[in-house]
Design a protein around this motif. Structure first.
Motif, PDB file in Angstrom:
ATOM      1  N   VAL A 119       0.841  -1.206   0.000  1.00  0.00           N
ATOM      2  CA  VAL A 119       0.000   0.000   0.000  1.00  0.00           C
ATOM      3  C   VAL A 119       0.876   1.256   0.000  1.00  0.00           C
ATOM      4  CG1 VAL A 119      -1.670   1.316   1.344  1.00  0.00           C
ATOM      5  CG2 VAL A 119      -1.961  -1.147   1.080  1.00  0.00           C
ATOM      6  N   VAL A 120       1.937   1.246   0.794  1.00  0.00           N
ATOM      7  CA  VAL A 120       2.842   2.399   0.811  1.00  0.00           C
ATOM      8  C   VAL A 120       3.486   2.590  -0.551  1.00  0.00           C
ATOM      9  CG1 VAL A 120       4.979   3.284   1.815  1.00  0.00           C
ATOM     10  CG2 VAL A 120       3.255   2.235   3.290  1.00  0.00           C
ATOM     11  N   ALA A 121       3.917   1.500  -1.176  1.00  0.00           N
ATOM     12  CA  ALA A 121       4.508   1.602  -2.515  1.00  0.00           C
ATOM     13  C   ALA A 121       3.485   2.083  -3.537  1.00  0.00           C
ATOM     14  CB  ALA A 121       5.070   0.243  -2.929  1.00  0.00           C
ATOM     15  N   PHE A 122       2.237   1.651  -3.390  1.00  0.00           N
ATOM     16  CA  PHE A 122       1.185   2.041  -4.324  1.00  0.00           C
ATOM     17  C   PHE A 122       0.953   3.550  -4.299  1.00  0.00           C
ATOM     18  CE2 PHE A 122      -3.283   2.822  -5.315  1.00  0.00           C
ATOM     19  CZ  PHE A 122      -3.433   2.144  -6.522  1.00  0.00           C
ATOM     20  N   PHE A 123       0.694   4.084  -3.122  1.00  0.00           N
ATOM     21  CA  PHE A 123       0.405   5.518  -3.027  1.00  0.00           C
ATOM     22  C   PHE A 123       1.673   6.363  -3.225  1.00  0.00           C
ATOM     23  CE2 PHE A 123      -3.306   3.758  -0.802  1.00  0.00           C
ATOM     24  CZ  PHE A 123      -4.311   4.451  -1.464  1.00  0.00           C
ATOM     25  N   GLY A 124       2.829   5.837  -2.849  1.00  0.00           N
ATOM     26  CA  GLY A 124       4.070   6.557  -3.112  1.00  0.00           C
ATOM     27  C   GLY A 124       4.362   6.692  -4.596  1.00  0.00           C
ATOM     28  N   MET A 125       4.099   5.635  -5.358  1.00  0.00           N
ATOM     29  CA  MET A 125       4.305   5.701  -6.807  1.00  0.00           C
ATOM     30  C   MET A 125       3.312   6.654  -7.462  1.00  0.00           C
ATOM     31  SD  MET A 125       6.321   4.524  -9.145  1.00  0.00           S
ATOM     32  CE  MET A 125       7.064   3.093  -8.338  1.00  0.00           C
ATOM     33  N   TYR A 126       2.080   6.635  -7.009  1.00  0.00           N
ATOM     34  CA  TYR A 126       1.091   7.583  -7.535  1.00  0.00           C
ATOM     35  C   TYR A 126       1.495   9.029  -7.217  1.00  0.00           C
ATOM     36  CZ  TYR A 126      -2.762   4.918  -9.552  1.00  0.00           C
ATOM     37  OH  TYR A 126      -3.550   4.159 -10.400  1.00  0.00           O
ATOM     38  N   ALA A 127       1.977   9.258  -6.000  1.00  0.00           N
ATOM     39  CA  ALA A 127       2.393  10.622  -5.630  1.00  0.00           C
ATOM     40  C   ALA A 127       3.570  11.086  -6.471  1.00  0.00           C
ATOM     41  CB  ALA A 127       2.753  10.660  -4.147  1.00  0.00           C
ATOM     42  N   TRP A 128       4.459  10.183  -6.813  1.00  0.00           N
ATOM     43  CA  TRP A 128       5.628  10.547  -7.613  1.00  0.00           C
ATOM     44  C   TRP A 128       5.265  10.817  -9.065  1.00  0.00           C
ATOM     45  CZ3 TRP A 128       9.292   6.604 -10.143  1.00  0.00           C
ATOM     46  CH2 TRP A 128      10.321   7.285 -10.814  1.00  0.00           C
ATOM     47  N   LYS A 129       4.509   9.914  -9.650  1.00  0.00           N
ATOM     48  CA  LYS A 129       4.205  10.041 -11.074  1.00  0.00           C
ATOM     49  C   LYS A 129       3.134  11.087 -11.363  1.00  0.00           C
ATOM     50  CE  LYS A 129       7.028   7.157 -12.952  1.00  0.00           C
ATOM     51  NZ  LYS A 129       8.012   7.632 -13.940  1.00  0.00           N
ATOM     52  N   LEU A 130       2.170  11.233 -10.487  1.00  0.00           N
ATOM     53  CA  LEU A 130       1.115  12.229 -10.710  1.00  0.00           C
ATOM     54  C   LEU A 130       1.447  13.585 -10.108  1.00  0.00           C
ATOM     55  CD1 LEU A 130      -2.071  10.015 -10.124  1.00  0.00           C
ATOM     56  CD2 LEU A 130      -0.932  10.571 -12.273  1.00  0.00           C
ATOM     57  N   GLY A 131       2.529  13.680  -9.342  1.00  0.00           N
ATOM     58  CA  GLY A 131       2.955  14.969  -8.801  1.00  0.00           C
ATOM     59  C   GLY A 131       1.998  15.549  -7.789  1.00  0.00           C
ATOM     60  N   TRP A 132       1.561  14.742  -6.838  1.00  0.00           N
ATOM     61  CA  TRP A 132       0.624  15.240  -5.835  1.00  0.00           C
ATOM     62  C   TRP A 132       1.259  16.304  -4.954  1.00  0.00           C
ATOM     63  CZ3 TRP A 132      -1.614   9.850  -3.989  1.00  0.00           C
ATOM     64  CH2 TRP A 132      -2.478   9.367  -4.994  1.00  0.00           C
ATOM     65  N   PHE A 133       2.491  16.086  -4.505  1.00  0.00           N
ATOM     66  CA  PHE A 133       3.130  17.028  -3.586  1.00  0.00           C
ATOM     67  C   PHE A 133       3.503  18.318  -4.301  1.00  0.00           C
ATOM     68  CE2 PHE A 133       4.086  12.790  -1.855  1.00  0.00           C
ATOM     69  CZ  PHE A 133       3.470  12.910  -0.610  1.00  0.00           C
ATOM     70  N   SER A 134       3.913  18.247  -5.551  1.00  0.00           N
ATOM     71  CA  SER A 134       4.260  19.472  -6.289  1.00  0.00           C
ATOM     72  C   SER A 134       3.032  20.330  -6.556  1.00  0.00           C
ATOM     73  CB  SER A 134       4.932  19.100  -7.608  1.00  0.00           C
ATOM     74  OG  SER A 134       4.045  18.346  -8.442  1.00  0.00           O
ATOM     75  N   GLN A 135       1.887  19.715  -6.800  1.00  0.00           N
ATOM     76  CA  GLN A 135       0.657  20.479  -7.012  1.00  0.00           C
ATOM     77  C   GLN A 135       0.224  21.200  -5.747  1.00  0.00           C
ATOM     78  OE1 GLN A 135      -2.238  17.788  -8.598  1.00  0.00           O
ATOM     79  NE2 GLN A 135      -1.222  17.597 -10.604  1.00  0.00           N
ATOM     80  N   ARG A 136       0.418  20.562  -4.592  1.00  0.00           N
ATOM     81  CA  ARG A 136       0.032  21.202  -3.328  1.00  0.00           C
ATOM     82  C   ARG A 136       0.925  22.399  -3.028  1.00  0.00           C
ATOM     83  NH1 ARG A 136      -1.065  15.970   0.667  1.00  0.00           N
ATOM     84  NH2 ARG A 136      -2.928  15.197  -0.438  1.00  0.00           N
ATOM     85  N   GLU A 137       2.230  22.276  -3.330  1.00  0.00           N
ATOM     86  CA  GLU A 137       3.123  23.398  -3.113  1.00  0.00           C
ATOM     87  C   GLU A 137       2.820  24.559  -4.027  1.00  0.00           C
ATOM     88  OE1 GLU A 137       7.000  21.830  -3.562  1.00  0.00           O
ATOM     89  OE2 GLU A 137       6.996  20.736  -1.655  1.00  0.00           O
TER      90      GLU A 137
END
Length: 224
Positions: free
Chosen positions: A206-224
């Motif tokens: 589960v951690v790998a799943f959501f971590g990969m989504y955050a990396w490829k979809l740029g979730w953290f960069s969009q929030r910043e």
């Protein structure tokens, strides 16, 4: 005769005095001081030339160093981009070969907003939650390892990832799912050598799943 001789002697003494007192000091001052002044001027001029030459050499060398760093950064960025491209190609080919049907933008009917798209998405996340309940021994509990807990541990790889890949997803999401299709089996095979726990393996997936989504979809960069 005595008057003539005395006057001639007096004149000769005046001439000697004048030549000794006026001509020699001037000549001596010119001969001694003038070369010293010239050497000082030459020395100062040489120092100025040396300083200007050194400054010009430093000014020439600094752009060369800057160009070297720029070339090094360009070469490093070029190599990393080439490695990323090669890795993406390998992952895409492997996932397209061994994974269930990959999503295509032209012929896939599960487009966003359609019923089939929603079915695949709900199926993927429900299988993830059911797998967690099975791996944590909440459904069909038992004191020994059994098939249900093993299926719960592998539920993300067997059901969640294929269901989400069957949709007409974006390019970045497809890349994330391709990486996960290869990463999850490595985690499920490696972790039991250190921790024999179905729940730990499922949690790592589960951690790998959501971590990969955050990396490829740029979730953290969009929030910043």
């Amino acid at each position: 005769m005595t008057a003539l001789t005395s006057s001639s002697l007096f004149d000769s003494q005046i001439l000697r005095f004048s030549s000794s007192s006026f001509s020699h000091p001037r000549n001596s001052s010119i001969k001694i001081r003038f070369p010293i002044k010239i050497t000082r001027i030459r020395a100062s001029s040489n120092e100025l030339h040396i300083k200007t030459d050194q400054e010009s050499e430093e000014d020439v060398q600094q752009p060369d160093n800057d160009e070297g760093t720029q070339k090094g950064s360009k070469n490093s960025s070029g190599t990393t981009s080439a490695l990323d491209k090669d890795l993406k190609k390998v992952v895409q080919k492997t996932a397209a070969t061994f994974a269930p049907r990959a999503s295509t933008a032209s012929k896939n009917p599960a487009v966003p907003g359609s019923v089939l798209y929603t079915v695949f998405e709900v199926q993927g996340y429900v299988s993830l939650l059911l797998g967690g309940a099975l791996s944590f021994n909440l459904i069909f509990p038992s004191n020994e390892p059994d098939l249900w807990r093993l299926m719960g541990m592998w539920s993300i790889w067997m059901f969640t990832i294929p269901s989400l890949r069957a949709r007409d997803c974006s390019k970045n999401e497809k890349e994330a799912l391709n990486y996960l299709f290869l990463l999850v089996p490595l985690l499920n095979v490696t972790i039991p050598f250190f921790l024999k726990s179905f729940a730990v393996v499922w949690s790592a997936d589960v951690v790998a799943f959501f971590g990969m989504y955050a990396w490829k979809l740029g979730w953290f960069s969009q929030r910043e």
